[in-house]
Design a protein around this motif. Structure first.
Motif, PDB file in Angstrom:
ATOM      1  N   GLY A  98       0.786  -1.223   0.000  1.00 21.51           N
ATOM      2  CA  GLY A  98       0.000   0.000   0.000  1.00 21.51           C
ATOM      3  C   GLY A  98       0.818   1.273   0.000  1.00 21.51           C
ATOM      4  O   GLY A  98       0.392   2.286  -0.540  1.00 21.51           O
ATOM      5  N   LEU A  99       1.995   1.228   0.630  1.00 21.24           N
ATOM      6  CA  LEU A  99       2.720   2.466   0.914  1.00 21.24           C
ATOM      7  C   LEU A  99       3.788   2.787  -0.136  1.00 21.24           C
ATOM      8  O   LEU A  99       4.037   2.008  -1.055  1.00 21.24           O
TER       9      LEU A  99
ATOM     10  N   GLN B 270       7.788  -0.165   5.070  1.00 19.51           N
ATOM     11  CA  GLN B 270       7.134  -1.317   4.454  1.00 19.51           C
ATOM     12  C   GLN B 270       7.827  -1.682   3.141  1.00 19.51           C
ATOM     13  O   GLN B 270       8.110  -2.853   2.869  1.00 19.51           O
TER      14      GLN B 270
ATOM     15  N   ASP C 202      -5.443  -3.077   0.442  1.00 16.79           N
ATOM     16  CA  ASP C 202      -5.225  -4.254   1.296  1.00 16.79           C
ATOM     17  C   ASP C 202      -6.292  -5.332   1.084  1.00 16.79           C
ATOM     18  O   ASP C 202      -5.969  -6.503   0.841  1.00 16.79           O
TER      19      ASP C 202
ATOM     20  N   TYR D 263       1.037  -7.132   1.900  1.00 20.62           N
ATOM     21  CA  TYR D 263       1.571  -6.764   3.213  1.00 20.62           C
ATOM     22  C   TYR D 263       0.578  -5.865   3.941  1.00 20.62           C
ATOM     23  O   TYR D 263       0.866  -4.704   4.232  1.00 20.62           O
ATOM     24  N   PRO D 264      -0.636  -6.395   4.208  1.00 18.70           N
ATOM     25  CA  PRO D 264      -1.710  -5.542   4.727  1.00 18.70           C
ATOM     26  C   PRO D 264      -1.591  -5.241   6.216  1.00 18.70           C
ATOM     27  O   PRO D 264      -0.873  -5.923   6.947  1.00 18.70           O
ATOM     28  N   SER D 265      -2.351  -4.251   6.646  1.00 18.23           N
ATOM     29  CA  SER D 265      -2.630  -4.069   8.064  1.00 18.23           C
ATOM     30  C   SER D 265      -3.439  -5.272   8.537  1.00 18.23           C
ATOM     31  O   SER D 265      -4.287  -5.779   7.807  1.00 18.23           O
TER      32      SER D 265
ATOM     33  N   ASN E  68       2.949  -1.658  11.473  1.00 17.70           N
ATOM     34  CA  ASN E  68       2.455  -0.466  10.806  1.00 17.70           C
ATOM     35  C   ASN E  68       2.674   0.679  11.789  1.00 17.70           C
ATOM     36  O   ASN E  68       3.380   1.636  11.485  1.00 17.70           O
TER      37      ASN E  68
ATOM     38  N   ARG F 180      -1.360   4.755  15.513  1.00 21.73           N
ATOM     39  CA  ARG F 180      -2.166   5.615  14.647  1.00 21.73           C
ATOM     40  C   ARG F 180      -2.403   6.970  15.308  1.00 21.73           C
ATOM     41  O   ARG F 180      -2.641   7.054  16.507  1.00 21.73           O
TER      42      ARG F 180
ATOM     43  N   ARG G 208     -11.809   9.442   7.699  1.00 23.65           N
ATOM     44  CA  ARG G 208     -11.680   8.192   6.948  1.00 23.65           C
ATOM     45  C   ARG G 208     -11.106   7.129   7.880  1.00 23.65           C
ATOM     46  O   ARG G 208     -10.140   7.380   8.590  1.00 23.65           O
TER      47      ARG G 208
ATOM     48  N   MET H 287     -10.142   2.709   8.187  1.00 21.21           N
ATOM     49  CA  MET H 287      -9.975   1.467   7.434  1.00 21.21           C
ATOM     50  C   MET H 287     -11.334   0.761   7.381  1.00 21.21           C
ATOM     51  O   MET H 287     -12.250   1.079   8.141  1.00 21.21           O
TER      52      MET H 287
ATOM     53  N   PHE I 153      -7.359   2.795   1.195  1.00 21.03           N
ATOM     54  CA  PHE I 153      -6.231   3.706   1.411  1.00 21.03           C
ATOM     55  C   PHE I 153      -5.812   4.412   0.119  1.00 21.03           C
ATOM     56  O   PHE I 153      -5.440   5.581   0.139  1.00 21.03           O
TER      57      PHE I 153
ATOM     58  N   ASN J  16      -3.396   7.544  10.822  1.00 17.14           N
ATOM     59  CA  ASN J  16      -2.336   6.618  10.416  1.00 17.14           C
ATOM     60  C   ASN J  16      -1.074   7.001  11.180  1.00 17.14           C
ATOM     61  O   ASN J  16      -0.996   8.094  11.729  1.00 17.14           O
TER      62      ASN J  16
ATOM     63  N   THR K 203       3.486   7.166   7.880  1.00 20.33           N
ATOM     64  CA  THR K 203       2.595   7.055   6.717  1.00 20.33           C
ATOM     65  C   THR K 203       2.084   8.430   6.297  1.00 20.33           C
ATOM     66  O   THR K 203       1.985   8.735   5.103  1.00 20.33           O
TER      67      THR K 203
ATOM     68  N   PHE L 254       1.372  -4.971  10.754  1.00 20.18           N
ATOM     69  CA  PHE L 254       1.296  -5.474   9.381  1.00 20.18           C
ATOM     70  C   PHE L 254       1.434  -6.996   9.425  1.00 20.18           C
ATOM     71  O   PHE L 254       2.029  -7.537  10.357  1.00 20.18           O
TER      72      PHE L 254
HETATM   73  C1  TF8 Z   1      -4.697   2.195   6.214  1.00 24.43           C
HETATM   74  C2  TF8 Z   1      -3.500   1.379   6.640  1.00 24.43           C
HETATM   75  C3  TF8 Z   1      -2.582   1.396   5.421  1.00 24.43           C
HETATM   76  C4  TF8 Z   1      -1.704   0.191   5.261  1.00 24.43           C
HETATM   77  C5  TF8 Z   1      -1.029   0.138   3.872  1.00 24.43           C
HETATM   78  C6  TF8 Z   1      -1.686   0.945   2.845  1.00 24.43           C
HETATM   79  O1  TF8 Z   1      -4.885   3.270   6.778  1.00 24.43           O
HETATM   80  O2  TF8 Z   1      -2.904   1.890   7.796  1.00 24.43           O
HETATM   81  O3  TF8 Z   1      -1.817   2.555   5.427  1.00 24.43           O
HETATM   82  O4  TF8 Z   1      -2.366  -0.978   5.503  1.00 24.43           O
HETATM   83  O5  TF8 Z   1      -0.998  -1.134   3.370  1.00 24.43           O
HETATM   84  O6  TF8 Z   1      -5.411   1.747   5.338  1.00 24.43           O
END
Ligand code: TF8
Length: 343
Positions: free
Chosen positions: A39-40, A46, A78, A94-96, A151, A154, A180, A182, A203, A220, A224, A247
């Motif tokens: 994602g990043l 990551q 993700d 490599y997701p959260s 990760n 937050r 916003r 997840m 994301f 986040n 990030t 992660f």
């Molecule tokens: C989110 C997560 C993401 C990560 C990354 C994109 O806010 O914290 O930043 O999972 O894979 O969606």
């Protein structure tokens, strides 16, 4: 030497070099090119640790296994990438952990607010049998869960106003912040409890949603927020540390099943090594990123103990609703590990 003008800011902190790669070259069991979507951005821990994962595999197979990392959610988000792993159209992601609670419900324990008070405690939990059981529970889902990494904590950012209390989130004579989140029900509950108007969103769509004012804010880790350039469209940050998100490095079970046992073992080992490196990089990035964001003009609020307690009190209903569903015993086990880690 070339002098670069206008480079007012360093692009990354002083980062530890990746640990030296040792171990024998394993036998020849054919070639694999693994496509990995993340994602990043390229500057993120990551990405850097995913590259390191690939280097370990290349070196230890004489180049027979290679890993191509696709950053910036360019292959999907993700949730989507996990589905691509299931169908075998992508090898790795490599997701959260929060994106994977639909496969292993126990993972939602990590989404509970203020559960892990320190990085040391978080790492102790991620290295525990409790966490290993969660990885093992992916058996049969089409996903092979290789290792937990970080990760991170937050933090809230927004474009509307400085936030020092849940009342600021809810807005007394102004409208509540739209935040916003997840695509995860516990996160929705957290922001509802704080009086926000939570909007789950992928994301990859977040930067433009912030830019266009579709939502006021997001949450986040500082790293990030920095590596995704959210500070360009978010004037305010608050150090809430409300959730520590792990992660999980994931491989498609179809890809795993095509690999010789010796390769499988190597992939597992490389995932653990790169996860350890990622946690180190992420820690090095964290405070540095907050300071960089401040230097780049984000107004950052750090909460004192009393202010933090107000956030903790406001999210108590999330425990009442979710602890029984996630499992009281599991949560108690995690709390025990947290307690032991501080002794
Ligand atoms: C989110 C997560 C993401 C990560 C990354 C994109 O806010 O914290 O930043 O999972 O894979 O969606």
């Amino acid at each position: 030497t070339t002098l670069t003008f206008g480079m007012a800011h360093a692009q990354s902190p002083e980062l530890s070099d990746p640990p030296e790669i040792d171990g024998e070259v394993v036998g020849d069991h054919g070639s694999h090119t693994l496509r990995m979507g993340i994602g990043l951005a390229e500057s993120s821990p990551q990405y850097l640790s995913s590259q390191y994962f690939g280097e370990i595999l290349e070196q230890r197979t004489d180049g027979r296994i290679s890993v191509n990392v696709f950053p910036n959610s360019q292959l999907g988000d993700d949730v989507q990438m996990l589905e691509m792993l299931q169908t075998g159209t992508l090898d790795m992601t490599y997701p959260s952990s929060s994106a994977a609670t639909g496969y292993v419900e126990e993972l939602a324990a990590f989404d509970l607010p203020f559960l892990l008070p320190s990085r040391e405690a978080a790492v102790a939990v991620m290295q525990s049998d409790v966490a290993q059981n969660m990885l093992d529970a992916f058996e049969g889902t089409g996903l092979k869960a290789l290792a937990f990494s970080e990760n991170g904590y937050r933090q809230l950012s927004n474009s509307a106003r400085p936030i020092t209390s849940p009342e600021d989130v809810a807005g007394l004579d102004v409208r509540g912040l739209s935040v916003r989140t997840m695509e995860n029900p516990v996160h929705l509950a957290i922001w509802e409890a704080l009086g926000a108007n939570p909007t789950p969103m992928a994301f990859g769509e977040l930067f433009s949603a912030l830019e266009q004012g579709v939502v006021d804010g997001q949450e986040n880790p500082w790293s990030t927020i920095l590596t995704s350039n959210f500070h360009e469209v978010q004037d305010y940050g608050t150090e809430t540390r409300h959730v520590y998100t792990p992660f999980i490095m994931m491989l498609s079970e179809r890809t795993w099943d095509r690999m010789a046992p010796e390769y499988q073992e190597l992939v597992q080992e490389a995932a653990r090594q790169s996860a350890e490196y990622e946690i180190q990089l992420s820690a090095e990035y964290d405070d540095w990123s907050r300071n960089q964001l401040a230097e780049r003009g984000m107004q950052i609020t750090r909460l004192d103990d009393e202010q933090l307690a107000a956030f903790q009190d406001a999210v108590q209903p999330v425990y009442e609703e979710w602890a029984p569903r996630i499992g009281e015993d599991l949560i108690a086990d995690i709390q025990q590990i947290v307690e032991d880690s501080s002794n």
